[in-house]
Design an enzyme around this catalytic site. Sequence first.
Site, mmCIF file in Angstrom:
data_model
loop_
_atom_site.group_PDB
_atom_site.id
_atom_site.type_symbol
_atom_site.label_atom_id
_atom_site.label_comp_id
_atom_site.label_asym_id
_atom_site.label_seq_id
_atom_site.Cartn_x
_atom_site.Cartn_y
_atom_site.Cartn_z
ATOM 1 N N GLU A 119 0.832 -1.204 0.000
ATOM 2 C CA GLU A 119 0.000 0.000 0.000
ATOM 3 C C GLU A 119 0.876 1.267 0.000
ATOM 4 O O GLU A 119 0.584 2.239 -0.701
ATOM 5 C CB GLU A 119 -0.910 -0.022 1.233
ATOM 6 C CG GLU A 119 -1.959 1.064 1.273
ATOM 7 C CD GLU A 119 -2.855 1.086 0.045
ATOM 8 O OE1 GLU A 119 -3.264 0.005 -0.420
ATOM 9 O OE2 GLU A 119 -3.128 2.201 -0.450
ATOM 10 N N SER A 205 19.169 -8.755 -8.506
ATOM 11 C CA SER A 205 17.946 -8.930 -9.310
ATOM 12 C C SER A 205 18.109 -9.969 -10.410
ATOM 13 O O SER A 205 17.125 -10.473 -10.932
ATOM 14 C CB SER A 205 17.553 -7.606 -9.978
ATOM 15 O OG SER A 205 17.485 -6.564 -9.053
ATOM 16 N N HIS A 341 3.067 -10.104 -9.241
ATOM 17 C CA HIS A 341 4.505 -10.398 -9.223
ATOM 18 C C HIS A 341 5.249 -9.399 -8.348
ATOM 19 O O HIS A 341 6.066 -9.759 -7.509
ATOM 20 C CB HIS A 341 5.068 -10.372 -10.646
ATOM 21 C CG HIS A 341 6.570 -10.408 -10.687
ATOM 22 N ND1 HIS A 341 7.282 -11.532 -10.347
ATOM 23 C CD2 HIS A 341 7.484 -9.447 -10.977
ATOM 24 C CE1 HIS A 341 8.581 -11.262 -10.437
ATOM 25 N NE2 HIS A 341 8.727 -10.009 -10.817
ATOM 26 N N SER A 342 4.955 -8.116 -8.560
ATOM 27 C CA SER A 342 5.562 -7.058 -7.759
ATOM 28 C C SER A 342 4.631 -5.864 -7.861
ATOM 29 O O SER A 342 3.586 -5.937 -8.503
ATOM 30 C CB SER A 342 6.936 -6.673 -8.311
ATOM 31 O OG SER A 342 6.778 -5.956 -9.530
HETATM 32 C C1 LIG Z 1 18.341 -12.997 -15.835
HETATM 33 C C2 LIG Z 1 17.004 -12.362 -15.622
HETATM 34 N N1 LIG Z 1 16.085 -12.400 -16.610
HETATM 35 C C3 LIG Z 1 14.895 -11.806 -16.449
HETATM 36 C C4 LIG Z 1 14.580 -11.158 -15.292
HETATM 37 C C5 LIG Z 1 13.236 -10.443 -15.129
HETATM 38 N N2 LIG Z 1 12.405 -11.163 -14.151
HETATM 39 C C6 LIG Z 1 12.368 -10.781 -12.857
HETATM 40 S S1 LIG Z 1 11.444 -11.786 -11.937
HETATM 41 C C7 LIG Z 1 11.040 -12.762 -13.244
HETATM 42 C C8 LIG Z 1 10.184 -13.965 -13.057
HETATM 43 C C9 LIG Z 1 10.767 -14.953 -12.080
HETATM 44 O O1 LIG Z 1 9.865 -15.977 -11.816
HETATM 45 P P1 LIG Z 1 10.158 -17.128 -10.763
HETATM 46 O O2 LIG Z 1 11.590 -17.533 -10.857
HETATM 47 O O3 LIG Z 1 9.150 -18.178 -10.945
HETATM 48 O O4 LIG Z 1 9.994 -16.422 -9.329
HETATM 49 P P2 LIG Z 1 8.678 -15.775 -8.678
HETATM 50 O O5 LIG Z 1 8.637 -14.347 -9.118
HETATM 51 O O6 LIG Z 1 7.517 -16.548 -9.153
HETATM 52 O O7 LIG Z 1 8.886 -15.855 -7.218
HETATM 53 C C10 LIG Z 1 11.624 -12.248 -14.411
HETATM 54 C C11 LIG Z 1 11.448 -12.813 -15.751
HETATM 55 C C12 LIG Z 1 15.559 -11.133 -14.295
HETATM 56 N N3 LIG Z 1 15.356 -10.517 -13.121
HETATM 57 N N4 LIG Z 1 16.751 -11.734 -14.467
#
Ligand SMILES: Cc1ncc(C[n+]2csc(CCOP(=O)(O)OP(=O)(O)O)c2C)c(N)n1
Lengths: 461, 403
Positions: A119, A205, A341-342
């Site tokens: 929030e 990240s 997701h965020s």
């Molecule tokens: C190397 C890389 N590629 C793409 C991203 C962008 N990205 C951030 S989170 C995400 C999804 C990750 O999903 P998951 O591993 O299932 O974790 P969750 O968010 O479901 O906890 C992506 C594609 C990144 N952070 N790092």
Amino acid sequence: MSLRHGIRRIPVGRALQASTYTQPSITPSIPRSWQRWSSAAVSPASERILFPGALNSKLTNDLEFTSPSTAEAIPTFRVMDQDGVVINNERGVGTTDEEAVTLYTQMVLLSIMDTIMFEAQRQGRLSFYMASAGEEAITIGASSALDIGDVVFCQYRETGVYLQRGFTLEQFMSQMFSNHKDVGHGRNMPVHYGSRELNIHTVSSTLATQIPHAAGAAYALKMQNAQRPDLPPRIACTFFGEGAASEGDFHGALNIAATRGSPVIFLCRNNGFAISTPTRDQYRGDGIASRGAGYGIETIRVDGNDIFAVRESIKEARKKTLEDGGKPILVEMMAYRVGHHSTSDDSFAYRQRVEVEDWKRRDNPLTRLRKWLEGRELWNEQKEGELRRKLRKDVLGAFAQAENEMKPALKYAFTDVWENVTEEQKSQVTELLGVLETYPEEYDIEHHEGGLDSLRELVKK
Amino acid sequence: MAAKPQSLRPLASLLRPRSAYRCQQHQQQPQFRSYSAAPPGARLNGTVNYDTTSILNHTSKTALSNPELPENVRTGPTKSINLYTAVNEAMRHALQTDERVLVFGEDIQFGGVFRCTMNLNEDFGTERVFNTPLSEQGLIGFAIGAASEGMRPIAEIQFADYVYPAFDQLINECAKMRYRAGKTDMHCGGLVVRMPAGVVGHGALYHSQSPEVLFTHVPGLRVIIPRSPIQAKGLLLAAIACNDPCIFLEPKILYRAAKEHVPVGGYTLPLDKAEILKTGSDVTVVSYGTPLYTCEAAIQKAEKDLGCSVELIDLRTIYPWDRETILNSVRKTGRAIVVHESMQNAGVGAEVAATIQEGAFTRLEAPVKRVAGWATFTGLAYEQFVIPDVARVYDAIKKIIEY
Ligand SMILES: Cc1ncc(C[n+]2csc(CCOP(=O)(O)OP(=O)(O)O)c2C)c(N)n1
Ligand SMILES: [Mg+2]
């Protein structure tokens, strides 16, 4: 790492005696013939052939491809059902009543902090946040089953791990508001926590990069364990999403950990989504667990909404990583990502609202534990209300405090790139100082600790 | 049972209003900006205005007066769109006109995290527009393979910061394929790798990078960075048509911020020409992408305050690059400043400065000046001190004139 657990330095002289350290990695289960390539020959009567690349493969005249679709899916381990009823009373929950209440309190705290920070981001008071909704039992449960000396590598949705290991509300808030108390010096995006005392490496990240780190760190720990048998042995544990498990780093990590016998738990949080990407676009095998066998790694799949199952499986996994001289274990924790997701994401652009509502209603790690607690008359509506009121006050107090703290000193923009600030950097800082001094009205400096003096100090050194 | 899900709203009211200085929102950026907002008294920083900048074409007439546009497009209609929509329209046009074109990447099927691929999956189907598993090395290698067998894949990397798992594929495979194949003529021309790059105010270490120079060091790749919606559409279509593999870096802050009139029809813009955005006689400022807006704001102030005349050039294609336009300009002005976000060390500025030194040394009135990122990373709390801003460019112009 942690001073509490003693620094395990290897004396230089001994480090050269490789045999001391490689000994534990030779697992007795590997037959000697594995190493003798010349034994690939086979007598006409033999039923098996010892090709160097496939151990003990039976000869067959059936032209048959193995088909993953015909195999049963790997089962999911649980200790209690959706209603908080223990499935097998003999096996029990491996948790005392007091422990269970504490774990529940931690889960509620995590979910309250999530709600408030989400929030707050919506109000523009911090730039970013990531919530754990639906995965509270995984991070808090797993963390509670590890030793504090164990070294942890997180992805980003593991606030519960930090919480359970003792990261304080002040530390969380200082990081999220990038104030001068943040040990990361305000450099990282919110939720990219790290802690030397708690043996958790700082979040990056970039997905999956931490997985091979955990394999290597575990190898270091294995050598250090051998060196100091008087200290409790340590292992490494890494958390990652099922999406991250598609990265090359995941595969490289499991393979090298298996070949080197690294005592590491690879803990996958399979929450069904990688941002918008559903698992059917992510992989076609039986989840992440099915990959363990491919690397020769013992594996278990666990119901991530069941905190007792999470704890039992991690306790057992931890024990196993230290057997046979050290080995990796893969654990796939099943969950559903209830939140977006965020804060940068609106998940209703790619999934139905009802799907989420259904999941929330059907199963939830907090509700499940609460039902169990209520079943044992350890919890009730009144306690719930009191707890929530108190925790909310705690979180908001820490929030207000951290939000108004000074920003870190400006020198931290330049330090820690290398161990020492370089000549080139100093000349750049001098140039920057010139601009900041010439155009003071153009910059917001007063909120940084020490103002321009911290930069001047950097140039002088 | 008693356990109820917590509702969000009641907690919201418990959050007390933030302290005063945090309330200032940056003019152009509706999102969170408090790490790098200029203070209220600022005269230079924070003056970039996307609604009035002369870099963007605010009317159909100015948009169509661009001599680089083909005749039929110059007489056609325009539409006011932002940069992500321009990228989307370029891909849509390519998908419509060339059946070899494919679009794929992480999360692109629902429109992508920056909305660049919106509705493409719906309109062109999952055979041609699809999500990939989360593996940059996998999806770029896949793209190279598809290109090498005659397709024209447009592969998206979600953030430029995440291209590194694919580095081996891009440097050792993509760039070198034509050279090593020789007479077999097997190459991966037709491949375009798109990725959002640059700072946005709160991206910190891993959502801020501009890695162009890691690719400009390698011959065989074309590296392109558009400054605006018109440029994005025309340069992207040129990249897709190009028989060399292209790295297309999209300044992500411009996705929404930069809006202008863009021709509705398809068109390409040259991949070997820099563009003079504003002529001038005393200083040449060379830049590309987002910092062009910073430069424009600084030039406006400097020309007024100092009575000088500054030429502004957009490199557009960072490698191979248009050396002639830059050298001709510096031979005229005698002074050059190169501005970019990525670090100064071994950066684009180093290459441009060295080329100027070799090709226009006798005309130089002052050393070539670089205004770029410092030798550090984009720490969240420090972005405004690390990335070139209007004050730094203004100061560079002032100093180079006073030299
Ligand atoms: C190397 C890389 N590629 C793409 C991203 C962008 N990205 C951030 S989170 C995400 C999804 C990750 O999903 P998951 O591993 O299932 O974790 P969750 O968010 O479901 O906890 C992506 C594609 C990144 N952070 N790092
Ligand atoms: Mg996931």
